[in-house]
Design an enzyme around this catalytic site. Sequence first.
Site, PDB file in Angstrom:
ATOM      1  N   HIS A  64       0.843  -1.203   0.000  1.00  0.00           N
ATOM      2  CA  HIS A  64       0.000   0.000   0.000  1.00  0.00           C
ATOM      3  C   HIS A  64       0.873   1.246   0.000  1.00  0.00           C
ATOM      4  O   HIS A  64       1.926   1.266   0.629  1.00  0.00           O
ATOM      5  CB  HIS A  64      -0.922   0.021   1.238  1.00  0.00           C
ATOM      6  CG  HIS A  64      -2.078   0.950   1.077  1.00  0.00           C
ATOM      7  ND1 HIS A  64      -1.982   2.300   1.293  1.00  0.00           N
ATOM      8  CD2 HIS A  64      -3.356   0.717   0.678  1.00  0.00           C
ATOM      9  CE1 HIS A  64      -3.153   2.856   1.051  1.00  0.00           C
ATOM     10  NE2 HIS A  64      -4.005   1.919   0.672  1.00  0.00           N
ATOM     11  N   ASP A 122      -8.026  -4.505  -0.650  1.00  0.00           N
ATOM     12  CA  ASP A 122      -8.569  -4.971  -1.923  1.00  0.00           C
ATOM     13  C   ASP A 122      -8.365  -6.462  -2.144  1.00  0.00           C
ATOM     14  O   ASP A 122      -9.109  -7.088  -2.898  1.00  0.00           O
ATOM     15  CB  ASP A 122      -7.961  -4.176  -3.091  1.00  0.00           C
ATOM     16  CG  ASP A 122      -8.587  -2.809  -3.177  1.00  0.00           C
ATOM     17  OD1 ASP A 122      -9.745  -2.685  -2.747  1.00  0.00           O
ATOM     18  OD2 ASP A 122      -7.932  -1.874  -3.638  1.00  0.00           O
TER      19      ASP A 122
HETATM   20  N1  CMC Z   1       4.266  -7.276  -5.279  1.00  0.00           N
HETATM   21  C1  CMC Z   1       5.613  -7.444  -5.311  1.00  0.00           C
HETATM   22  N2  CMC Z   1       6.475  -6.511  -4.921  1.00  0.00           N
HETATM   23  C2  CMC Z   1       5.980  -5.359  -4.493  1.00  0.00           C
HETATM   24  C3  CMC Z   1       4.592  -5.107  -4.429  1.00  0.00           C
HETATM   25  C4  CMC Z   1       3.741  -6.127  -4.841  1.00  0.00           C
HETATM   26  N3  CMC Z   1       2.410  -5.961  -4.808  1.00  0.00           N
HETATM   27  N4  CMC Z   1       4.381  -3.860  -3.954  1.00  0.00           N
HETATM   28  C5  CMC Z   1       5.602  -3.341  -3.727  1.00  0.00           C
HETATM   29  N5  CMC Z   1       6.571  -4.246  -4.038  1.00  0.00           N
HETATM   30  C6  CMC Z   1       8.008  -4.092  -3.872  1.00  0.00           C
HETATM   31  C7  CMC Z   1       8.597  -3.131  -4.903  1.00  0.00           C
HETATM   32  O1  CMC Z   1       8.999  -3.812  -6.053  1.00  0.00           O
HETATM   33  C8  CMC Z   1       9.741  -2.560  -4.111  1.00  0.00           C
HETATM   34  O2  CMC Z   1      10.778  -3.508  -4.077  1.00  0.00           O
HETATM   35  P1  CMC Z   1      12.340  -3.039  -4.095  1.00  0.00           P
HETATM   36  O3  CMC Z   1      12.527  -2.238  -2.842  1.00  0.00           O
HETATM   37  O4  CMC Z   1      13.119  -4.293  -4.153  1.00  0.00           O
HETATM   38  O5  CMC Z   1      12.467  -2.196  -5.339  1.00  0.00           O
HETATM   39  C9  CMC Z   1       9.214  -2.451  -2.687  1.00  0.00           C
HETATM   40  O6  CMC Z   1       8.215  -3.467  -2.602  1.00  0.00           O
HETATM   41  C10 CMC Z   1       8.605  -1.108  -2.340  1.00  0.00           C
HETATM   42  O7  CMC Z   1       7.623  -0.805  -3.313  1.00  0.00           O
HETATM   43  P2  CMC Z   1       7.145   0.654  -3.718  1.00  0.00           P
HETATM   44  O8  CMC Z   1       7.090   0.701  -5.209  1.00  0.00           O
HETATM   45  O9  CMC Z   1       7.959   1.684  -3.018  1.00  0.00           O
HETATM   46  O10 CMC Z   1       5.695   0.681  -3.119  1.00  0.00           O
HETATM   47  P3  CMC Z   1       4.649   1.790  -3.454  1.00  0.00           P
HETATM   48  O11 CMC Z   1       4.285   2.451  -2.189  1.00  0.00           O
HETATM   49  O12 CMC Z   1       5.112   2.684  -4.535  1.00  0.00           O
HETATM   50  O13 CMC Z   1       3.451   0.959  -4.045  1.00  0.00           O
HETATM   51  C11 CMC Z   1       1.382  -0.070  -4.321  1.00  0.00           C
HETATM   52  C12 CMC Z   1       2.281   0.738  -3.387  1.00  0.00           C
HETATM   53  C13 CMC Z   1       0.039  -0.314  -3.678  1.00  0.00           C
HETATM   54  C14 CMC Z   1       1.165   0.741  -5.640  1.00  0.00           C
HETATM   55  C15 CMC Z   1       2.100  -1.410  -4.625  1.00  0.00           C
HETATM   56  O14 CMC Z   1       2.347  -2.089  -3.429  1.00  0.00           O
HETATM   57  C16 CMC Z   1       1.351  -2.267  -5.617  1.00  0.00           C
HETATM   58  O15 CMC Z   1       1.509  -2.082  -6.813  1.00  0.00           O
HETATM   59  N6  CMC Z   1       0.508  -3.207  -5.113  1.00  0.00           N
HETATM   60  C17 CMC Z   1      -0.312  -4.036  -5.964  1.00  0.00           C
HETATM   61  C18 CMC Z   1      -1.558  -3.276  -6.411  1.00  0.00           C
HETATM   62  C19 CMC Z   1      -2.589  -3.145  -5.298  1.00  0.00           C
HETATM   63  O16 CMC Z   1      -2.898  -4.083  -4.595  1.00  0.00           O
HETATM   64  N7  CMC Z   1      -3.142  -1.925  -5.180  1.00  0.00           N
HETATM   65  C20 CMC Z   1      -4.217  -1.646  -4.198  1.00  0.00           C
HETATM   66  C21 CMC Z   1      -3.723  -0.850  -3.063  1.00  0.00           C
HETATM   67  S1  CMC Z   1      -4.974  -0.587  -1.810  1.00  0.00           S
HETATM   68  C22 CMC Z   1      -6.066   0.512  -2.568  1.00  0.00           C
HETATM   69  C23 CMC Z   1      -6.735   1.469  -1.642  1.00  0.00           C
HETATM   70  O17 CMC Z   1      -6.277   1.777  -0.551  1.00  0.00           O
HETATM   71  O18 CMC Z   1      -7.776   1.994  -2.030  1.00  0.00           O
END
Ligand code: CMC
Length: 433
Positions: free
Chosen positions: A308, A368
């Site tokens: 998240h 989700d």
């Molecule tokens: N699967 C695998 N790896 C992940 C994931 C995931 N779902 N999410 C983050 N990572 C890894 C990412 O590759 C990174 O690794 P490294 O440090 O080795 O490069 C690390 O974790 C940190 O990730 P980030 O990109 O800094 O995380 P973020 O805050 O930018 O992304 C997110 C948050 C929700 C966009 C992401 O976790 C994601 O794409 N999740 C899957 C989609 C999802 O479930 N979205 C719904 C969120 S809840 C909606 C709501 O609240 O309304």
Amino acid sequence: MANQTVTITDNATGKSIDCPVIDGVHGPSVIDCKKISSELGMFTFDPAFVTTASCESAITYIDGEQGILLHRGYPIAQLAEKSTYLEVCYLLLHGELPNKDQCKEFKHTVYQHTMLHEGLLRFFTGFRRDAHPMAMMLGVVGAMSGYYHDAMDVNNPEHRYLSAIRLIAKMPTIAAASYKYLLGHPHVYPCNELGFVENFLRMMFSVPAEDYKINKTAVRALEIMLILHADHEQNASTSTVRLAGSTLANPFGCIAAGIATLWGPAHGGANEAVIQTLQEIGHPKNIPSYIEKVKDKDSNIRLMGFGHRVYKNHDPRATIIREVCHELLKEMPQCKENSLLFDIALGLERIALEDEYFIERKLYPNVDFYSGIILKALDIPTNKFTVMFAVARTAGWVSQWLELMNDPSLRIGRPRQLYTGAAQRDFLPMETR
Ligand code: CMC
């Protein structure tokens, strides 16, 4: 306002300005940087608004580090456990929980507006049968501007409130009507003797040929899902509703703008993507190889429903909905396909607790992940998941819109930019280009 200030100095000219620091009730203070433009001739630069507080709001508070979500001060876990969706709507709209009489009156008011104008119902037949339900919802909510204009004066507080109630009351009817149209079934009119959620399930699943039995576990699961998605501070769709509202656009147009924004897969589409992932994995035995692909940076695959942007330790909504989800799967018999998908989901959930990759990065299943499974278990078609999110989020959208419209200092929202295009130049005649 605190006495603290932050001094910003333009090193090129040596000119300094003191910007007041404003404290909120909870959370980081903000720097009031309005003077930067008039006194230093500069703008602030914050693409995607990641460090910008775009408004003052007294509705919802989120602390992503601590995993806190409060509506009007009340923790989400207490609301999910003890309240109903309509009570939460009242709380978001009015700032306080309703007493018994207020609750009764509010329900009555909402129930008076659950039906759609017959003309609006005809809009559905103009769509292709295979149109996405979000396309229908977007179109029909926008079209409400042409049906309820008797009470659409945005400068009139009574009109504004009535529009907010109409939206909360009619969204489930619109959601169910889009599903019925898709199936080719007759529209089921609302029945105001039922609760809000019962009524919604009946409009979705009953047919004239048979009695419809309401399952209590399903009602509670859906009620909690609606509560958990009711508002989430200044997210993309809510900020869109506020920006549209700042132009004094009509409320139905503003909410339609919010619906269009929610439809984006980066916002409201994740619960749909969770089910697609489970289907792609296909069988619990394929989980390890899928997880290896997720961990491989070259694959560019993210495990949908995990992680998240704001909640970095845990998503308080996920903790609540996880329990509801497990209970629902235990109590409601499922078809073979669903049972297989849920075995895969439980396998993925276990990995989140055991695998170093997920533990290190604090990647927990988010709200989700579980809401996708709950909606699937309730037999709600996958392409209707975002529609369900929109029904729930309408409470937040209209509350935030009313707060905006009640603000005496309301001005049209108008962000600025850092221009990086061609420098000024003279027009080139065609023959010299
Ligand atoms: N699967 C695998 N790896 C992940 C994931 C995931 N779902 N999410 C983050 N990572 C890894 C990412 O590759 C990174 O690794 P490294 O440090 O080795 O490069 C690390 O974790 C940190 O990730 P980030 O990109 O800094 O995380 P973020 O805050 O930018 O992304 C997110 C948050 C929700 C966009 C992401 O976790 C994601 O794409 N999740 C899957 C989609 C999802 O479930 N979205 C719904 C969120 S809840 C909606 C709501 O609240 O309304």
